[in-house]
Scaffold this active site. Structure first.
Site, PDB file in Angstrom:
ATOM      1  CG  HIS A  22      12.185   4.673  -0.400  1.00 25.04           C
ATOM      2  ND1 HIS A  22      12.352   6.039  -0.342  1.00 25.04           N
ATOM      3  CD2 HIS A  22      10.914   4.467  -0.821  1.00 25.04           C
ATOM      4  CE1 HIS A  22      11.226   6.624  -0.722  1.00 25.04           C
ATOM      5  NE2 HIS A  22      10.335   5.700  -1.008  1.00 25.04           N
ATOM      6  CE  LYS A  46       4.390  13.522  -7.478  1.00 27.37           C
ATOM      7  NZ  LYS A  46       4.480  12.178  -6.938  1.00 27.37           N
ATOM      8  NE  ARG A  95       4.676   4.864   4.054  1.00 28.52           N
ATOM      9  CZ  ARG A  95       4.555   6.013   3.437  1.00 28.52           C
ATOM     10  NH1 ARG A  95       5.460   6.935   3.594  1.00 28.52           N
ATOM     11  NH2 ARG A  95       3.514   6.269   2.672  1.00 28.52           N
ATOM     12  CB  SER A 133      10.046  11.247  -0.267  1.00 29.06           C
ATOM     13  OG  SER A 133      10.588   9.986  -0.542  1.00 29.06           O
TER      14      SER A 133
HETATM   15  O1  PNS Z   1       7.003   6.432  -4.808  1.00 29.37           O
HETATM   16  P1  PNS Z   1       5.606   6.534  -5.318  1.00 29.37           P
HETATM   17  O2  PNS Z   1       5.324   7.943  -5.734  1.00 29.37           O
HETATM   18  O3  PNS Z   1       4.607   5.997  -4.337  1.00 29.37           O
HETATM   19  O4  PNS Z   1       5.532   5.615  -6.639  1.00 29.37           O
HETATM   20  C1  PNS Z   1       4.339   5.510  -7.366  1.00 29.37           C
HETATM   21  C2  PNS Z   1       4.609   4.904  -8.772  1.00 29.37           C
HETATM   22  C3  PNS Z   1       5.639   5.708  -9.497  1.00 29.37           C
HETATM   23  C4  PNS Z   1       5.084   3.492  -8.589  1.00 29.37           C
HETATM   24  C5  PNS Z   1       3.240   4.911  -9.513  1.00 29.37           C
HETATM   25  O5  PNS Z   1       2.717   6.192  -9.487  1.00 29.37           O
HETATM   26  C6  PNS Z   1       3.366   4.445 -10.965  1.00 29.37           C
HETATM   27  O6  PNS Z   1       3.571   3.284 -11.222  1.00 29.37           O
HETATM   28  N1  PNS Z   1       3.223   5.385 -11.906  1.00 29.37           N
HETATM   29  C7  PNS Z   1       3.299   5.089 -13.311  1.00 29.37           C
HETATM   30  C8  PNS Z   1       1.941   5.268 -13.987  1.00 29.37           C
HETATM   31  C9  PNS Z   1       1.127   3.997 -13.938  1.00 29.37           C
HETATM   32  O7  PNS Z   1       1.563   2.950 -14.356  1.00 29.37           O
HETATM   33  N2  PNS Z   1      -0.120   4.110 -13.417  1.00 29.37           N
HETATM   34  C10 PNS Z   1      -1.035   2.988 -13.362  1.00 29.37           C
HETATM   35  C11 PNS Z   1      -1.013   2.257 -12.048  1.00 29.37           C
HETATM   36  S1  PNS Z   1      -2.016   3.082 -10.874  1.00 29.37           S
END
Ligand code: PNS
Length: 168
Positions: A22, A46, A95, A133
């Site tokens: 990150h 979550k 990645r 993570s």
């Molecule tokens: O680090 P991560 O878990 O890959 O991050 C994912 C994240 C938090 C960026 C994604 O799950 C997110 O934007 N969640 C908020 C809900 C949302 O907007 N969902 C619609 C897009 S799929």
């Protein structure tokens, strides 16, 4: 430079915890953007190992010497956070090819919900291409060496957390 010409972006994620992968993506983004806000998701549905406050504190301490890096939280839809904070660009790290399908789906869903927005994908350094993570937590849980995966602060926080929660 006026506020309108500042190139700014949001780097959203769970960051549970933030890894060297990150950090690599964030540092790369600073060559493209004047200001980057790390937006840590608060998802009450979550379970995360680190609380929102703990994740924020860790990230703030890592970037304390970077005035162009800000740390914030969001809950609900990312696009709503973008609209609320007057942002249109997000950064996501890639990645491997396996990341692409989900990221592609997320980028296009987000764009459908908010047509002004764009997702900028940055490739992590190859040496972090296997890192996540979840993998870091798994190695830490069984007492493995995570010193090349995370900063010392994160390493200590993880070890403390594992001992406190009697996870190991
Ligand atoms: O680090 P991560 O878990 O890959 O991050 C994912 C994240 C938090 C960026 C994604 O799950 C997110 O934007 N969640 C908020 C809900 C949302 O907007 N969902 C619609 C897009 S799929």
């Amino acid at each position: 430079m006026t506020i309108d010409t500042v190139k700014k972006a949001i780097y959203p994620g769970s960051f549970d915890p933030i890894t060297n992968g990150h950090i690599d993506v964030l540092k790369r983004s600073l060559t493209l953007f004047d200001e980057v806000t790390i937006a840590v998701i608060h998802n009450p549905d979550k379970t995360s190992l680190f609380s929102l406050e703990e994740r924020l504190a860790i990230i703030e301490s890592i970037f304390v010497e970077y005035p162009q890096v800000h740390v914030d939280t969001f809950t609900g839809l990312l696009v709503d956070y973008l609209k609320k904070t007057n942002n249109t660009t997000i950064i996501r790290g890639l990645r491997a090819v396996s990341d692409f399908e989900f990221e592609f789906q997320m980028a296009l869903t987000n764009r459908k919900l908010y047509e002004k927005m764009d997702t900028v994908f940055l490739m992590t350094d190859q040496k972090y291409s296997y890192l996540s993570s979840s993998i870091v937590k798994q190695v830490a849980r069984y007492g493995g060496d995570i010193s090349e995966f995370v900063t010392l602060d994160v390493q200590e926080a993880l070890e403390k957390k594992m001992m406190k929660d009697h996870v190991i």
